[in-house]
Design a protein around this motif. Structure first.
Motif, short mmCIF file in Angstrom:
data_model
loop_
_atom_site.label_atom_id
_atom_site.label_comp_id
_atom_site.label_asym_id
_atom_site.label_seq_id
_atom_site.Cartn_x
_atom_site.Cartn_y
_atom_site.Cartn_z
N PRO A 178 5.43 34.24 -38.59
CA PRO A 178 4.07 34.64 -38.14
C PRO A 178 3.63 33.76 -36.95
O PRO A 178 3.95 32.59 -36.90
CB PRO A 178 3.20 34.41 -39.37
N VAL A 179 2.90 34.38 -36.00
CA VAL A 179 2.45 33.66 -34.80
C VAL A 179 1.39 32.64 -35.19
O VAL A 179 0.41 32.96 -35.86
CB VAL A 179 1.87 34.65 -33.76
N LYS A 180 1.62 31.39 -34.79
CA LYS A 180 0.69 30.30 -35.09
C LYS A 180 -0.27 30.11 -33.91
O LYS A 180 0.16 30.06 -32.78
CB LYS A 180 1.46 29.00 -35.34
N LEU A 181 -1.57 30.04 -34.24
CA LEU A 181 -2.59 29.84 -33.21
C LEU A 181 -2.48 28.40 -32.68
O LEU A 181 -2.65 27.46 -33.43
CB LEU A 181 -4.00 30.08 -33.76
N VAL A 182 -2.20 28.28 -31.40
CA VAL A 182 -2.03 26.97 -30.79
C VAL A 182 -3.30 26.63 -29.98
O VAL A 182 -3.66 27.35 -29.05
CB VAL A 182 -0.81 26.92 -29.86
N VAL A 183 -3.97 25.54 -30.35
CA VAL A 183 -5.15 25.08 -29.60
C VAL A 183 -4.65 24.17 -28.47
O VAL A 183 -4.00 23.16 -28.75
CB VAL A 183 -6.12 24.32 -30.52
N ASP A 227 -21.04 21.70 -29.06
CA ASP A 227 -20.37 22.70 -29.88
C ASP A 227 -21.33 23.87 -30.09
O ASP A 227 -22.40 23.93 -29.49
CB ASP A 227 -19.91 22.08 -31.21
N ASN A 228 -20.97 24.81 -30.96
CA ASN A 228 -21.81 26.01 -31.13
C ASN A 228 -22.70 25.93 -32.36
O ASN A 228 -23.23 26.96 -32.80
CB ASN A 228 -20.92 27.25 -31.21
N ILE A 229 -22.87 24.73 -32.89
CA ILE A 229 -23.74 24.58 -34.05
C ILE A 229 -25.18 24.52 -33.55
O ILE A 229 -25.53 23.67 -32.74
CB ILE A 229 -23.41 23.30 -34.86
N GLY A 230 -26.04 25.42 -34.06
CA GLY A 230 -27.45 25.39 -33.69
C GLY A 230 -27.81 26.43 -32.66
O GLY A 230 -27.00 27.27 -32.25
N ASP A 231 -29.10 26.39 -32.24
CA ASP A 231 -29.66 27.33 -31.28
C ASP A 231 -29.03 27.10 -29.91
O ASP A 231 -29.04 25.98 -29.39
CB ASP A 231 -31.18 27.12 -31.18
N ASP A 291 -14.01 25.89 -35.03
CA ASP A 291 -13.73 26.26 -36.43
C ASP A 291 -13.59 25.04 -37.32
O ASP A 291 -13.73 25.14 -38.54
CB ASP A 291 -12.46 27.12 -36.49
N THR A 292 -13.29 23.87 -36.73
CA THR A 292 -13.18 22.66 -37.53
C THR A 292 -13.99 21.57 -36.84
O THR A 292 -14.30 21.65 -35.65
CB THR A 292 -11.72 22.20 -37.66
N GLU A 293 -14.30 20.51 -37.62
CA GLU A 293 -15.06 19.41 -37.05
C GLU A 293 -14.27 18.73 -35.94
O GLU A 293 -14.82 18.28 -34.93
CB GLU A 293 -15.43 18.39 -38.13
N GLU A 294 -12.94 18.67 -36.09
CA GLU A 294 -12.11 18.05 -35.06
C GLU A 294 -12.21 18.81 -33.74
O GLU A 294 -12.35 18.23 -32.68
CB GLU A 294 -10.66 17.99 -35.53
N ASN A 295 -12.14 20.15 -33.81
CA ASN A 295 -12.24 20.96 -32.60
C ASN A 295 -13.65 20.93 -32.02
O ASN A 295 -13.85 20.92 -30.80
CB ASN A 295 -11.82 22.39 -32.89
N ARG A 296 -14.66 20.94 -32.90
CA ARG A 296 -16.03 20.88 -32.40
C ARG A 296 -16.28 19.56 -31.67
O ARG A 296 -17.04 19.51 -30.69
CB ARG A 296 -17.04 21.06 -33.54
N ALA A 297 -15.67 18.48 -32.14
CA ALA A 297 -15.82 17.19 -31.46
C ALA A 297 -15.26 17.25 -30.05
O ALA A 297 -15.76 16.59 -29.13
CB ALA A 297 -15.13 16.10 -32.27
N LYS A 298 -14.16 18.03 -29.86
CA LYS A 298 -13.61 18.18 -28.51
C LYS A 298 -14.60 18.88 -27.58
O LYS A 298 -14.62 18.63 -26.38
CB LYS A 298 -12.30 18.97 -28.57
N ASN A 299 -15.37 19.81 -28.16
CA ASN A 299 -16.33 20.56 -27.33
C ASN A 299 -17.59 19.76 -27.04
O ASN A 299 -18.31 20.06 -26.08
CB ASN A 299 -16.70 21.88 -28.02
N ARG A 300 -17.90 18.74 -27.88
CA ARG A 300 -19.03 17.87 -27.57
C ARG A 300 -18.54 16.81 -26.58
O ARG A 300 -18.22 15.68 -26.94
CB ARG A 300 -19.56 17.21 -28.86
#
Length: 882
Positions: free
Chosen positions: A736-741, A816-820, A864-873
C-alpha cells in the motif's frame, strides 16, 4: 601694678614644693590663664587673634579680655590647643596640659616670627576729573579671590596683606564708570613691602555724532567714512554717509583713525583717542572746481538753468540743468558764460580763473521771472511712455491738498505754489508702485518714473535648451491671450528681459535670434517671479523616446537622464502619454541613461545622426520576472498538502516558489534568457520533470499548467498455473502507498549558523526570493513568546543585517489550523512582529525589515499530528533585495 605668675615661676616652685603644689592644683576647679604675644625679632607686644579648643571635647574656649589682657578659664584636668594668628606673621600654636598648670593667673607668651609679606594699598581715581572716587575692589591670585573691599569719601584706600610673589589681578568698579581689570606684580619681603596703586576709572563711552562738513561753506559733505582701531588695525565702521553724518561710540583706552573719501574733496584722515563727550566735526577741503549757479532775481531761489561756457581758448562746454553744474577748469583766463532757461531772460557773464589750484569758486547769475509754476510728467520707468491712468496729488506742509489738478493734452501736470511754502506730491497708478516726493523750488520740471509692482514684474532668461546658457543678441516677444503684444524691457545683460505680466494668465513667447527657432521648447519657473525659457536651434532634431519591457512588450516609464557626454546630464520628464521628448542640437555624442525599479539600468551613447526624427523604441528588462504554475487537477487547498514543486535553472540553481492559497497557483520569480526544469512530487502520483524556456513563459503571461497522473492501485490476485509454462515468475504483491510528509528543508532553505556564511548567502544575487526556515524559532500553540533557545539564531541574523545595510528581508509568520483562521492570521502577524522587533532591538535597520502574517495558509505538513502542527507553527525569512 599687677603681677602675673608665669610658667617659669610655677616650674621653680614645682621642683622644691612639688607635693604641696599638687595639692594646691587639685584644689582648683578652674584656672585663669593669660595669653599674650610678642615679636620674636623686636620683642614688641603684638595684638593677635587667639583661638582655644579643648582637645578632649573639641569645644572652643571663649577668649575673654580684662584691662586689655586676654585670658581663658581653663578647666581642671582639660588639655587645650591655643593658636595665635596675625597678618604678616607665621601662626603659632601651643598645647596646655591642665594638670601641669599649678597656679591661677598663669601667663602664656607666644613668640611670633614675621613672614615675608606685602601690603597692597588701592585707591580709585576719576581719570577725566583727576580726583579720588569711592570704588570696590576684588583681589585675585591664580584664580582664587583673596579679598574684597571698598573705599568711600572718608576711607579713601583699601589695604590687603599678601604672602606670595606673583602677578595679582585687581578688579575695580565704580558707580557710573566702566569696570577695570589691573594686573600688579607683587614681591613680598621682611619687613613688609608697601605697594600703593591708584587705579584710573573711566566713564562709559557715549554715542556722539561724527559730522563731515565743507571747509568753506560749512554744509554737510556726502562720502565714505572708514573708522579703524589703531591697535588692532580692524575696521569698525565702513559706510557711505549720504547726509554727511553718523553716530559712533569711541571707547576709552582705544585710538582710532578716521578716513573720509568724497567726490571733489581731498582725502581726509583724523586721529581720535579715548571716549568723546561732544560731536566730532571734521572739515574737509574741496578740490578746485568752478560752480555755476542760477537764481530767480526776485526770490533768489535756485534755478535749473542751462549754461553754455566758452574757455579762453574757445572750447565750448555745455552744462545742462539736469546735470551737476560743476567744472574743473583746465585753463587760466576769462570764461564767457551764457545762462538761459525757458521763461527767463538770457544773461551773459564772465568768470575769471587766475589759479588752477585756488580751491572752489562759485559764479552766480540772477534771472528775471516771477512765475513759480511746476510741470510734472509721469512715465513708465521701462517703456518711458506717459501714463494716462496716473493720479497726482499735491499737499502743502500743513497737509492741505491742491484741488482741480488735471493734466493737459500732453499729459503734463501744471500747477503753481506759493514761493514761501513747502510742498510734496503723491503719485498713484494702477499696477504701479506709489511714489512720494518733496517739491524743490529748484526743480520746476519734474519727471516721475513709476516702477511696476513687484508681484507683476517678471525676469525672463532666454537659454539654449542644450547648453543651458543665455543666448546673446536675442530678442523676446510676448503676446497675451488676446493677441496683443506685451512690452518687453531688455536689460543690460544679454539674454535677460523684464516684462509686466499677470499671474494665472496665458502668454505666448517668441524668440528672435540667429540659428534659433521661434517657438518655446520649455518653461521653468524659478524662485519669485523668474522664468527660464529654453529654445532649440533651427537644425535641432526632436525625438520621442518610448520605453517598453523587452519580453512582455508592456510600456514602461523610467526616470531618464540625457545630455552631451562633455556636459552634465539633465533629467527628462515624460509627457501625459508617458513618452519622453528630447531635443538634440549638436553633432557631438550624447549619453542616455534610464532607471526603473526592478529593471536593469539602460545606458547608451549615440550621435544625433543615429536618432530617428520621430520615435525610438528602447527595450529594458527586469532581473527577475514573476511566473505561475498550476496543477489543474488539484482543486482544493488540501490537495496541496504533500505536493513538492521545485524549479531549477540550467546550473541546477533552485528558485524559491510560494503557493497562493486563494488562486491555487505557485508563484516563482525567474531570470530571463535561461532554460528551466520543473519537478513536481506528490505521494500516489507520477513524478513530473519537464523543461521549459523562461522567455516563453514570461511572454505568455499565463500560468504553466500541469496535470498529475495518479498511480493506479494494483490488485494482487493469485495467478493460475498454465500447464505448458516453461518458466514460473514470482508473484509480486503491491505494498500500500505510504503518505510521505516532505521534510521542511526540502521546501525551505536552512539558515547558515555563522554570520560570515549568512552574509555571503544574503549578498548572492541568486538568493533573492529564497525562503529560509528559522528552524530554531518555534512557538507554542497560541503563543508569540520568543524563548532563550531561539536567541542565538536571531542574534546571527541581526549581526548580519547590521553589516549589510543594503539587504532587505521579509519575516513571514505561520500557524497551524487549530482555532479561528482570522485569529490565526493575527497571531502569525504578531509572531512575525515579535521576531522583527527582536532584530530591531539588536541593531538591525527597521526600514530593511518587512513583516507579513499568513496564518494557517501554506502549511508544510498535514495538521494531523502535534509533530506536524509544530512544523506549521513556524517563521520564515525571505530575501527581498541585496
Amino acid at each position: 601694678m599687677r603681677f602675673i605668675r608665669t610658667t617659669n615661676l610655677l616650674f621653680f616652685f614645682s621642683l622644691f614644693f612639688g607635693n604641696v603644689n599638687s595639692l594646691t592644683a587639685s584644689a582648683l576647679a578652674e584656672i585663669k590663664v593669660y595669653l599674650s604675644a610678642v615679636d620674636d625679632f623686636s620683642g614688641g607686644d603684638l595684638k593677635v587673634e587667639f583661638r582655644a579648643e579643648s582637645r578632649k571635647t573639641g569645644n572652643s574656649y571663649p577668649i575673654k579680655e580684662e584691662d586689655g589682657l586676654k585670658f581663658i578659664i581653663l578647666k581642671s584636668g582639660d588639655d587645650v590647643k591655643i593658636k595665635a594668628i596675625l597678618d604678616e606673621f607665621y601662626p603659632e600654636e601651643k598645647i596646655l596640659v591642665g594638670n601641669d598648670i599649678m597656679e591661677d593667673e598663669t601667663e602664656i607668651v607666644f613668640r611670633m616670627m614675621r613672614r615675608p609679606t606685602a601690603r597692597l594699598v588701592l585707591k580709585a581715581k576719576d581719570q577725566e576729573k583727576n580726583r579720588e572716587i569711592p570704588a570696590s575692589f576684588e583681589v585675585t591670585f591664580q584664580g582664587k579671590v583673596l579679598g574684597k573691599g571698598n573705599t568711600s569719601r572718608t576711607q579713601t584706600s583699601y589695604e590687603i596683606s599678601l604672602n606670595e610673589n606673583g602677578i595679582y589681578q585687581v578688579k575695580s568698579e565704580g558707580v557710573g564708570f566702566d569696570d577695570s581689570i589691573t594686573e600688579i606684580d607683587v614681591q613680598v619681603g621682611t619687613p613688609a613691602n608697601r605697594i600703593e596703586r591708584v587705579i584710573d576709572l573711566m566713564h562709559p563711552a557715549e554715542t556722539i555724532f561724527v559730522k563731515m562738513i565743507d571747509e568753506q561753506t560749512g554744509t554737510p559733505v556726502s562720502g565714505k567714512l572708514v573708522i579703524i582701531e589703531s591697535g588692532t588695525n580692524k575696521e569698525v565702521f565702513d559706510q557711505n554717509l549720504n547726509n554727511g553724518s553718523t553716530k559712533f561710540s569711541f571707547e576709552n583706552g582705544k585710538k582710532y583713525l578716521l578716513r573720509f573719501l568724497a567726490s571733489d574733496y581731498k582725502d581726509f584722515e583724523y586721529q581720535v583717542e579715548n571716549a568723546q563727550k561732544s560731536d566730532v566735526i571734521l572739515r574737509v577741503r574741496p578740490m578746485t572746481f568752478m560752480t555755476f549757479k542760477a537764481t530767480d532775481k526776485e526770490s533768489g531761489k535756485f534755478l535749473e538753468a542751462d549754461f553754455m561756457i566758452k574757455s579762453p581758448s574757445g572750447k565750448e562746454i555745455k552744462l545742462s540743468g539736469t546735470q551737476e553744474r560743476k567744472l574743473k577748469p583746465e585753463e587760466k583766463g576769462n570764461y564767457q558764460v551764457i545762462v538761459y532757461k525757458e521763461g527767463y531772460v538770457q544773461k551773459n557773464g564772465t568768470a575769471m580763473v587766475n589759479n588752477l589750484s585756488g580751491g572752489s569758486m562759485e559764479f552766480s547769475f540772477s534771472l528775471d521771472r516771477t512765475d513759480n509754476q511746476f510741470h510734472v510728467t509721469i512715465i513708465d520707468k521701462y517703456t518711458r511712455e506717459k501714463l494716462p491712468a496716473a493720479e497726482l496729488k499735491v499737499f502743502s506742509q500743513g497737509g492741505n491738498a491742491l484741488v482741480e489738478l488735471k493734466p493737459d493734452e500732453k499729459l503734463i501736470w501744471n500747477f503753481s505754489t506759493e514761493s514761501n511754502k513747502k510742498y510734496f506730491i503723491e503719485v498713484t497708478c494702477p499696477e504701479y508702485m506709489d511714489y512720494t516726493h518733496n517739491l524743490d523750488n529748484k526743480e520746476k520740471d519734474v519727471t516721475v518714473e513709476l516702477g511696476w509692482l513687484p508681484k507683476d514684474t517678471y525676469v525672463i532668461y532666454l537659454k539654449d535648451i542644450e547648453s543651458k546658457k543665455l543666448i546673446p543678441g536675442s530678442k523676446l516677444k510676448i503676446v497675451d491671450s488676446h493677441g496683443s503684444e506685451i512690452f518687453v524691457f531688455q536689460t543690460p545683460d544679454q539674454g535677460v528681459f523684464k516684462a509686466h505680466l499677470k499671474k494665472n494668465s496665458n502668454y505666448s513667447y517668441g524668440i528672435l535670434a540667429d540659428r534659433y527657432a521661434e517657438n518655446v521648447a520649455d518653461i521653468t519657473n524659478l524662485d519669485g517671479n523668474q522664468q527660464e525659457l529654453f529654445f532649440k536651434r533651427k537644425n535641432s532634431k526632436e525625438t520621442t523616446l518610448v520605453f517598453q519591457d523587452r519580453l512582455t512588450g508592456n510600456a514602461i516609464t523610467p526616470a531618464v537622464n540625457f545630455g552631451l557626454l562633455s556636459k552634465n546630464n539633465s533629467s527628462v520628464e515624460p509627457d501625459e502619454n508617458g513618452k519622453f521628448i528630447s531635443t538634440f542640437n549638436s553633432d557631438n555624442e550624447y549619453f542616455l541613461e534610464a532607471n526603473l525599479v526592478e529593471y536593469k539600468p539602460y545606458k547608451k551613447t549615440f550621435k544625433k545622426g543615429e536618432l530617428s526624427d520621430r520615435q525610438m523604441t528602447l527595450d529594458m528588462e527586469k532581473s527577475f520576472y514573476p511566473v505561475n504554475f498550476r496543477i489543474i487537477n488539484m482543486t482544493k487547498i488540501t490537495d496541496y498538502k504533500d505536493v513538492i514543486l521545485k524549479i531549477f535553472d540550467s546550473n541546477n540553481k533552485r528558485f524559491n516558489e510560494s503557493l497562493d492559497n486563494a488562486a491555487l497557483v505557485y508563484n516563482v520569480e525567474i531570470a530571463p534568457d535561461q532554460e528551466y526544469t520543473v519537478q513536481i512530487i506528490k505521494n500516489g502520483y507520477q513524478n513530473i520533470i519537464e523543461k521549459f524556456n523562461g522567455n516563453d513563459l514570461i511572454k505568455s503571461a499565463k500560468a504553466k499548467e500541469f496535470e498529475l497522473i495518479e498511480i493506479p492501485k494494483v490488485v494482487v490476485k493469485e495467478a493460475e498455473k498454465e500447464p505448458v509454462a516453461k518458466e514460473e515468475k514470482p508473484i509480486v504483491k503491491e505494498e500500500p502507498v505510504k503518505l510521505v510528509v516532505p521534510d521542511v528543508l526540502d521546501i525551505l532553505s536552512k539558515v547558515p549558523g555563522q554570520s560570515s556564511d549568512l552574509e555571503k548567502e544574503l549578498k548572492d544575487k541568486g538568493s533573492i526570493g529564497k525562503r529560509y526556515f528559522l528552524d530554531k524559532v518555534f512557538f507554542d500553540q497560541s503563543s508569540a513568546k520568543i524563548t532563550e533557545e531561539e536567541v542565538a539564531q536571531l542574534n546571527t541574523i541581526a549581526e548580519t543585517l547590521k553589516k549589510s545595510p543594503e539587504v532587505i528581508i521579509e519575516i513571514v509568520g505561520y500557524t497551524d489550523n487549530i482555532g479561528d483562521p482570522r485569529l490565526n492570521k493575527g497571531l502569525s502577524n504578531f509572531r512575525a512582529k515579535a521576531v522583527a522587533n527582536y532584530l530591531f532591538n539588536k541593531g538591525a535597520n527597521p526600514n530593511n525589515i518587512r513583516v507579513l502574517g499568513k496564518g494557517d495558509t501554506d502549511p508544510l505538513a498535514p495538521n494531523d499530528t502535534e509533530e506536524n502542527r509544530a512544523k506549521n507553527r513556524r517563521v520564515e525569512m525571505v530575501l527581498i533585495k541585496n
